[in-house]
Design a protein around this motif. Structure first.
Motif, PDB file in Angstrom:
ATOM      1  N   GLN A 177       0.829  -1.197   0.000  1.00  0.00           N
ATOM      2  CA  GLN A 177       0.000   0.000   0.000  1.00  0.00           C
ATOM      3  C   GLN A 177       0.870   1.256   0.000  1.00  0.00           C
ATOM      4  O   GLN A 177       0.504   2.266  -0.602  1.00  0.00           O
TER       5      GLN A 177
ATOM      6  N   ALA B 149      -5.656  -0.322  -7.533  1.00  0.00           N
ATOM      7  CA  ALA B 149      -5.207   0.132  -6.223  1.00  0.00           C
ATOM      8  C   ALA B 149      -4.764   1.591  -6.257  1.00  0.00           C
ATOM      9  O   ALA B 149      -5.027   2.363  -5.313  1.00  0.00           O
TER      10      ALA B 149
ATOM     11  N   GLU C 143      -2.958   0.251   5.625  1.00  0.00           N
ATOM     12  CA  GLU C 143      -2.680   1.682   5.719  1.00  0.00           C
ATOM     13  C   GLU C 143      -1.952   2.012   7.022  1.00  0.00           C
ATOM     14  O   GLU C 143      -1.130   2.916   7.065  1.00  0.00           O
TER      15      GLU C 143
END
Length: 230
Positions: free
Chosen positions: A97, A152, A173
């Protein structure tokens, strides 16, 4: 500034695929992002439009030719192009991420979709391709992986999600997996929503969610946790 992705592929008809609907579809319609597939075969120079050849040293399968792929890369990404050049590859670094966020903050990406046994190592080195993997498994080609990467990235571009906070409380996250979610009805097949979530006590809700994140991460992805939290 919009995010501009150029995809080098042998199957341009696979794009935009699912990116053409929902959040990403609306982002493409607004011009927040663009997805341009380019056919690698257009840069072949022989009468058969060959893009692959047998592996040096022998072995099964075929390998994408470095001269053809290099010509394709150079055509879509000249020397002053600030976009990173990515190669979707099962031997690449796992997509995270954090890397998604980095890409979303930039001008876009040139994405090479591998096929066959892989890409000649010389073009990877000569064109500074960053190899990225979406998981410990092998696909028939890099196109599905490129679509996942772009999904994404596009969803975290500014303004794409209606509620910007939606993207800040998700798995990875904060380094942890996301907590469980519930909604009405209060009771479903004998299972109730945890009482704390309907208590109105926001501090208690936050503490419950944090505890559930840690619990789930310990159970399912202990590799994400430092040793002192295992």
């Amino acid at each position: 500034m919009s995010f501009r992705a150029t995809i080098l592929t042998l199957y341009p008809e696979m794009f935009p695929g699912h990116l053409g609907v929902s959040l990403s579809g609306r982002a493409l319609e607004r011009g927040d992002a663009s997805v341009e597939p380019v056919n690698i075969r257009d840069f072949a120079t022989d009468k058969h439009r060959s893009v692959d050849d047998t592996p040096a040293g022998g072995g099964a399968g075929m390998v994408l030719k470095p001269d053809v792929l290099a010509a394709a890369i150079d055509a879509v990404s000249p020397g002053d192009d600030p976009r990173p050049r990515l190669l979707m590859s099962p031997r690449g670094k796992p997509l995270t991420q954090a890397r998604v966020r980095e890409l979303a903050e930039g001008p876009g990406a040139v994405i090479v979709c591998g096929r066959f046994e892989g890409v000649d190592q010389r073009v990877i080195e000569a064109r500074d391709l960053e190899e990225i993997s979406i998981g410990d498994y092998v696909l028939s080609g890099g196109e599905p992986a490129a679509l996942i990467l772009l999904d994404a990235v596009i969803r975290v571009l500014p303004g794409v999600m209606g509620n910007a906070a939606s993207g800040t409380h998700e798995s990875f996250e904060t380094g942890l997996l996301e907590h469980p979610h519930y909604t009405r009805p209060q009771v479903f097949e004998g299972r109730e929503i945890p009482a704390v979530l309907t208590s109105g006590n926001h501090k208690a809700v936050d503490e419950w969610r944090a505890a559930e994140q840690l619990k789930l991460t310990r159970e399912r992805r202990p590799d994400l946790l430092p040793d002192d939290e295992l």
